[in-house]
Design a protein around this motif. Structure first.
Motif, short mmCIF file in Angstrom:
data_model
loop_
_atom_site.label_atom_id
_atom_site.label_comp_id
_atom_site.label_asym_id
_atom_site.label_seq_id
_atom_site.Cartn_x
_atom_site.Cartn_y
_atom_site.Cartn_z
N HIS A 173 0.83 -1.22 0.00
CA HIS A 173 0.00 0.00 0.00
C HIS A 173 0.86 1.26 0.00
CE1 HIS A 173 -3.24 2.72 0.99
NE2 HIS A 173 -2.75 2.97 2.19
N ASP B 66 -4.52 -1.79 4.97
CA ASP B 66 -4.79 -1.35 3.60
C ASP B 66 -3.84 -2.09 2.68
OD1 ASP B 66 -6.61 0.38 4.64
OD2 ASP B 66 -5.47 2.20 4.25
N ASN C 276 -2.63 -3.34 -1.50
CA ASN C 276 -2.65 -3.14 -2.95
C ASN C 276 -1.86 -4.28 -3.59
OD1 ASN C 276 -2.89 -2.13 -5.53
ND2 ASN C 276 -1.38 -0.51 -5.28
N GLU D 55 -10.08 -4.90 4.21
CA GLU D 55 -10.56 -3.58 3.77
C GLU D 55 -11.46 -3.72 2.55
OE1 GLU D 55 -9.20 -1.15 0.95
OE2 GLU D 55 -7.07 -1.72 0.94
N THR E 34 -12.37 -0.65 0.67
CA THR E 34 -12.39 0.75 0.25
C THR E 34 -13.03 0.97 -1.11
OG1 THR E 34 -10.35 1.08 1.51
CG2 THR E 34 -10.97 2.81 -0.05
N ARG E 35 -12.64 0.15 -2.10
CA ARG E 35 -13.06 0.41 -3.48
C ARG E 35 -14.24 -0.49 -3.91
NH1 ARG E 35 -7.99 1.02 -7.43
NH2 ARG E 35 -9.56 2.21 -8.58
N SER F 190 -4.60 4.64 -7.61
CA SER F 190 -4.96 4.34 -6.23
C SER F 190 -3.98 3.38 -5.59
CB SER F 190 -6.38 3.74 -6.17
OG SER F 190 -6.70 3.37 -4.84
N HIS G 232 -5.01 1.54 -3.15
CA HIS G 232 -5.86 0.47 -2.63
C HIS G 232 -6.16 -0.55 -3.73
CE1 HIS G 232 -6.99 2.22 1.30
NE2 HIS G 232 -6.79 3.37 0.69
#
Length: 455
Positions: A155, A176, A178, A201, A203-204, A397, A399
């Motif tokens: 992340h 978080d 990615n 998470e 988030t998206r 992003s 995320h």
């Protein structure tokens, strides 16, 4: 074993969760909500009896995960506190800056509770924390009830997910995450073995990525927009978060110059907290963290001009120049906000390029919602500005996409999945997907303050 969300709301905000085995208690993250003030911005730490926490794990240095750590540790001074080395360095730099921000808000907004902690408290805490590397199991509590392992979350620098094992139960908390490689750091490396409980998470979850998106194409569109602006005699403002997004964008600009996508001699100006954070980022290369280019050093290999709000000479718009200024949401009293109000927005030759999320209620959100020629209030204490500069939004992003997160959940097949760190529509998208694709998994959007038995 029990799990409880200490968050004030089931949404993105002040992340904090507690895991209680009956013999030991661990708190996961201690964030501060970016949209609230004083004690309304911190988690429900009053639900934890003083002296009852054995350990605290901080997954990374963003304030929504670390911002209230000193408040928690004032109530739980005996708790061992764990970071990765990079997250610790970044985190305490962020917290010291937070003290400065709170002191300013006490004066400007009359918030008597501020600051919630002091620089001296941070210095005392920093001397007691413990750092651990990724993929090396360690004990969290004195009685060795909880065994933890950090995993690179991809992340920001130093970010991790964490696996916790106790009483035959395995829980993985994503923080978080990615999964995609960025220009600067590599994507997450999380374990794919089945787990009993997954806290992940979301988030998206309410933001599907457009069909046909590719990172390479988005970078080229970004570079072409910058090049066209510079060629027309305009300047480029890129509002960035001081930690993570600044360093990612600077690395992209360096590559754009090397590829000939933008002129090699284009001046690049950074401002705000970004320089201090970039120094820390550069410190963690050469095998200390997983870098896309392990030899590249931003401040050594790039010709940058740095400025802050404390300079006697303010950062002012200049044609043919790229300005990477914090904050990313252009909040009042930040460098990017003041710069935008200094005549930048009114010049139609300029471009304002957003590279990450902006809260709709923030100044950046107001700009993104405005049409050319409309006036925008960037700071209520100053006159509104007329938007004539070109505005573009790019998807870089930090995320994971909702599809990548869903794929990961399907791989680890948890018996129970807590869907956190997402607004309600985002979390509900995951709940519907799991009901269809993984019906044996109990999908839960945890309500704050409610204990969930893990078995």
């Amino acid at each position: 074993m029990r799990f409880r969300s200490l968050c004030r709301h089931a949404e993105i905000g002040a992340n904090s969760y507690v895991l209680d085995s009956g013999d030991a208690r661990v708190v996961l993250d201690a964030g501060m909500h970016p949209k609230h003030e004083a004690f309304e911005a911190i988690p429900h730490f009053e639900q934890l009896e003083d002296g009852s926490v054995d350990a605290v794990v901080v997954t990374h240095a963003h304030l929504d995960h670390i911002g209230s750590l000193p408040v928690l540790l004032e109530q739980q001074p005996q708790a061992r506190t764990f970071f990765t080395p990079a997250a610790a360095d970044l985190g305490f730099a962020m917290l010291h800056n937070s003290v400065n921000v709170m002191q300013a808000k006490r004066t400007e907004l009359g918030i008597a509770e501020y600051p919630l902690f002091s620089h001296r408290q941070l210095d005392d805490i920093e001397r007691t924390i413990e750092t651990r590397a990724t993929e090396r199991p360690f004990d969290l509590d004195p009685d060795r009830v909880f065994r933890a392992t950090f995993h690179d979350a991809g992340h920001v620098l130093g970010s991790v997910a964490v696996t916790l094992k106790a009483d035959g139960h395995t829980l993985l908390y994503s923080g978080d995450v990615n999964f995609e490689n960025s220009t600067l750091i590599k994507g997450a490396l999380l374990p794919e073995d089945p787990v009993d409980t997954l806290v992940i998470e979301t988030t998206r979850g309410d933001s599907p990525r457009p069909d046909g998106y590719s990172r390479g194409d988005e970078e080229r569109r970004f570079a072409d927009t910058i090049a066209a602006t510079l060629k027309s005699g305009g300047g480029v403002l890129i509002p960035v978060f001081a930690m993570g997004k600044t360093q990612e964008v600077l690395t992209m600009l360096h590559l754009f110059k090397r590829r000939g996508w933008i002129p090699m001699r284009t001046p690049i100006v950074i401002g705000g907290l970004s320089t201090k954070m970039t120094v820390i980022y550069d410190r963690y290369g050469k095998g200390l963290t997983r870098r896309t280019d392990d030899e590249f050093r931003i401040l050594k290999d790039m010709d940058l001009r740095a400025g802050t709000r404390r300079r006697k000479a303010a950062i002012v718009p200049e044609p043919g120049t790229i300005f990477c200024l914090s904050s990313g949401m252009m909040t009042e009293n930040t460098v990017s906000n003041g710069f935008a109000r200094s005549g930048f927005l009114e010049n139609k030759k300029n471009s304002l390029l957003f590279v990450g999320y902006a809260d709709p209620e923030s100044p950046a959100g107001s700009i993104r919602a405005a049409a050319a020629g409309e006036t925008v209030i960037l700071d209520p204490k100053h006159p509104p500005a007329t938007l004539r500069a070109k505005v573009e939004v790019f998807d870089f992003s930090g995320h994971a996409t909702r599809d990548d997160l869903l794929d990961y959940i399907l791989k680890v097949k948890p018996r129970r999945a807590f869907l956190v760190h997402g607004d309600r529509p985002a979390s509900e998208w995951f709940a519907r997907q799991l009901a269809e694709k993984l019906p044996a998994t109990e999908a839960i959007i945890p309500e704050p303050g409610v204990d969930y038995e893990l078995g």
